[in-house]
Design an enzyme around this catalytic site. Structure first.
Site, PDB file in Angstrom:
ATOM      1  N   ASP A 156     -60.868 -12.992  -7.657  1.00 58.80           N
ATOM      2  CA  ASP A 156     -60.608 -13.114  -6.218  1.00 58.80           C
ATOM      3  C   ASP A 156     -59.246 -13.808  -6.107  1.00 58.80           C
ATOM      4  O   ASP A 156     -59.128 -15.009  -6.342  1.00 58.80           O
ATOM      5  CB  ASP A 156     -61.727 -13.928  -5.558  1.00 58.80           C
ATOM      6  CG  ASP A 156     -61.501 -14.139  -4.061  1.00 58.80           C
ATOM      7  OD1 ASP A 156     -60.342 -14.043  -3.613  1.00 58.80           O
ATOM      8  OD2 ASP A 156     -62.477 -14.425  -3.348  1.00 58.80           O
ATOM      9  N   LYS A 191     -56.536 -13.593   5.140  1.00 61.41           N
ATOM     10  CA  LYS A 191     -55.805 -14.844   4.932  1.00 61.41           C
ATOM     11  C   LYS A 191     -54.300 -14.577   4.789  1.00 61.41           C
ATOM     12  O   LYS A 191     -53.685 -14.088   5.717  1.00 61.41           O
ATOM     13  CB  LYS A 191     -56.390 -15.573   3.712  1.00 61.41           C
ATOM     14  CG  LYS A 191     -57.912 -15.672   3.717  1.00 61.41           C
ATOM     15  CD  LYS A 191     -58.461 -16.602   4.783  1.00 61.41           C
ATOM     16  CE  LYS A 191     -59.982 -16.550   4.910  1.00 61.41           C
ATOM     17  NZ  LYS A 191     -60.726 -16.703   3.651  1.00 61.41           N
ATOM     18  N   ARG A 249     -65.239   6.394   8.503  1.00 60.06           N
ATOM     19  CA  ARG A 249     -65.910   5.478   7.566  1.00 60.06           C
ATOM     20  C   ARG A 249     -65.564   5.833   6.131  1.00 60.06           C
ATOM     21  O   ARG A 249     -65.553   4.994   5.235  1.00 60.06           O
ATOM     22  CB  ARG A 249     -67.437   5.478   7.771  1.00 60.06           C
ATOM     23  CG  ARG A 249     -68.133   4.554   6.793  1.00 60.06           C
ATOM     24  CD  ARG A 249     -69.579   4.168   7.120  1.00 60.06           C
ATOM     25  NE  ARG A 249     -70.330   5.167   7.815  1.00 60.06           N
ATOM     26  CZ  ARG A 249     -70.772   6.313   7.267  1.00 60.06           C
ATOM     27  NH1 ARG A 249     -70.537   6.572   6.002  1.00 60.06           N
ATOM     28  NH2 ARG A 249     -71.454   7.164   7.990  1.00 60.06           N
ATOM     29  N   TYR A 264     -65.554 -19.204  -3.293  1.00 62.93           N
ATOM     30  CA  TYR A 264     -65.711 -19.244  -1.837  1.00 62.93           C
ATOM     31  C   TYR A 264     -67.206 -19.369  -1.482  1.00 62.93           C
ATOM     32  O   TYR A 264     -68.056 -18.742  -2.131  1.00 62.93           O
ATOM     33  CB  TYR A 264     -65.124 -17.951  -1.276  1.00 62.93           C
ATOM     34  CG  TYR A 264     -65.158 -17.848   0.214  1.00 62.93           C
ATOM     35  CD1 TYR A 264     -64.371 -18.671   1.012  1.00 62.93           C
ATOM     36  CD2 TYR A 264     -65.977 -16.916   0.853  1.00 62.93           C
ATOM     37  CE1 TYR A 264     -64.402 -18.572   2.391  1.00 62.93           C
ATOM     38  CE2 TYR A 264     -66.001 -16.804   2.232  1.00 62.93           C
ATOM     39  CZ  TYR A 264     -65.210 -17.640   2.992  1.00 62.93           C
ATOM     40  OH  TYR A 264     -65.247 -17.537   4.354  1.00 62.93           O
TER      41      TYR A 264
END
Ligand SMILES: *Cc1c(COP(=O)(O)O)cnc(C)c1O
Length: 396
Positions: free
Chosen positions: A182, A207, A56, A110
């Site tokens: 972004d 994406k 992590r 978004y």
């Protein structure tokens, strides 16, 4: 220990010795890493030795992907890989703010980023304002003494409007406010965010960067080292580290990213021109076309690479939209973007379904609007599929 004794212990083996190394990055699914001694572990936590401890907190496959995206973006400090694009958005919006702060967002962000700004930040005492990122005066008017950051996308979904990044960057610099970009739609192939005043860059790696719709990951990096550290610590605490396998697949996708982008972008330009010649198409939106409202801005900012998305409007309502989607054989009707295959999405039944009808109208979002994420198909074959589907919509 003899060779036979080793077989009685559970994890005594390292990798076999090899004078040569694998050409492909090994996949390292290990959650924990063993150190030789407590002194060594101390040195790792203190940073005197580099080494992994618990995945992590970081693992090799994430670092390899981050380094590739850092190189594409020209990031000044190592980026952080998160388990989704929204993980990166969350790291920025929650990891860098406190109650009493104010945040400005582009009103075309978004959908989930908008939701975090309108629902989650206010719940935590962080006020937000949403403004048109094409209008720097609106951004200026929204600024407050408590404004901590401004978050925008360069090209909006689905109308492909272009933000006034240079104006907003100058304003952010003047006021000492962080500019968060972004860069998912534009990617560093079309837009180098750090060269245009970004303080923080976010990606949905899901994406275009990964490009095969089989990975969900995000990325965030920052210009300032202290901010970069805060984002990393927050991501580790929030538990948004991406999985090694997703990172391994993302690296594989990134190897062909520049070729995929250039090919899809050239085809998108061709498809946009083709759509504009079809009876039954009432509007085509592509920033590379002269009839796009932001064409000049796109030309200046995107250096001729525009984007791999084309939006158009069919004449008609839901029935024609259904007929078009059925007629677009071989293409996926799916609410995503950046896949190697062309995908078509319908904002009114997906990204914009929750937008109030009057706002839909103001945005020009009608039942006939489709957004195309152009893939790697042969351009002429793709244009032929669209001709056929538009014709199918006309005849019902
Ligand atoms: C998809 C997307 C996101 C969110 O990314 P996920 O990987 O789906 O969490 C954020 N910003 C933009 C512009 C996107 O297209």
């Amino acid at each position: 220990m003899s060779r036979n004794d080793k077989g009685t212990l559970i994890r005594p083996f390292g990798l076999p010795d090899s004078a040569s190394r694998p050409v492909v990055t090994p996949l390292s699914p290990a959650v924990v890493y063993a150190s030789d001694t407590p002194d060594m572990l101390d040195a790792q936590y203190d940073g005197a030795l580099s080494g992994y401890t618990y995945s992590r907190e970081g693992h090799p496959n994430a670092d390899v992907v981050a380094a590739r995206i850092d190189a594409l973006e020209g990031a000044p400090h190592p980026g952080i890989i998160t388990s989704s694009g929204m993980g990166a958005v969350t790291a920025v919006l929650l990891g860098l703010t406190k109650a009493g702060d104010h945040v400005i967002g582009g009103n075309t962000l978004y959908g989930r980023s908008l939701r975090m700004m309108t629902e989650d930040l206010p719940r935590l005492g962080i006020e937000t304002s949403l403004v048109d990122p094409g209008n720097v005066d609106a951004v200026r008017a929204a600024l407050r003494p408590e404004t901590r950051l401004i978050m925008v996308e360069v090209v909006s979904n689905p109308t492909l409007r272009v933000a006034d990044i240079l104006g907003i960057a100058a304003l952010a610099r003047e006021k000492g406010v962080l500019l968060v970009i972004d860069n998912t739609f534009t990617t560093p192939r079309a837009f180098k965010a750090y060269d245009h005043g970004a303080d923080i860059v976010i990606h949905s790696v899901t994406k275009l960067l990964s490009g095969h719709s089989d990975v969900m990951l995000g990325y965030v990096s920052a210009k300032d080292e202290a901010i970069s550290d805060r984002l990393r610590v927050f991501s580790v605490t929030a538990g948004t580290t991406g999985s090694p396998f997703d990172c391994w697949l993302a690296e594989r996708g990134l190897l062909s990213f520049d070729l995929r982008f250039d090919r899809a972008q050239a085809t998108a330009a061709q498809l946009a021109d083709h759509l504009s010649t079809l009876d039954g198409v009432t509007r085509v939106l592509y920033p590379g076309r002269r009839d796009h409202p932001d064409h000049h801005l796109a030309e200046a900012l995107l250096k001729g690479r525009y984007c791999t998305m084309v939006t158009f409007e069919l004449d008609g309502g839901r029935a024609e939209a259904n007929a078009f989607a059925r007629g677009a054989q071989g293409l996926s009707f799916a609410p995503t973007l950046g896949d190697v295959g062309t995908t078509i999405s319908h904002p009114l039944s997906s990204s914009h379904r929750a937008v109030a009808p009057e706002d839909q109208a103001a945005l020009g979002m009608t039942e006939g609007v489709f957004r195309v994420s152009v893939g790697l198909e042969d351009a002429e074959a793709l244009c032929a599929v669209f001709s056929q589907a538009v014709a199918a919509a006309r005849t019902g």
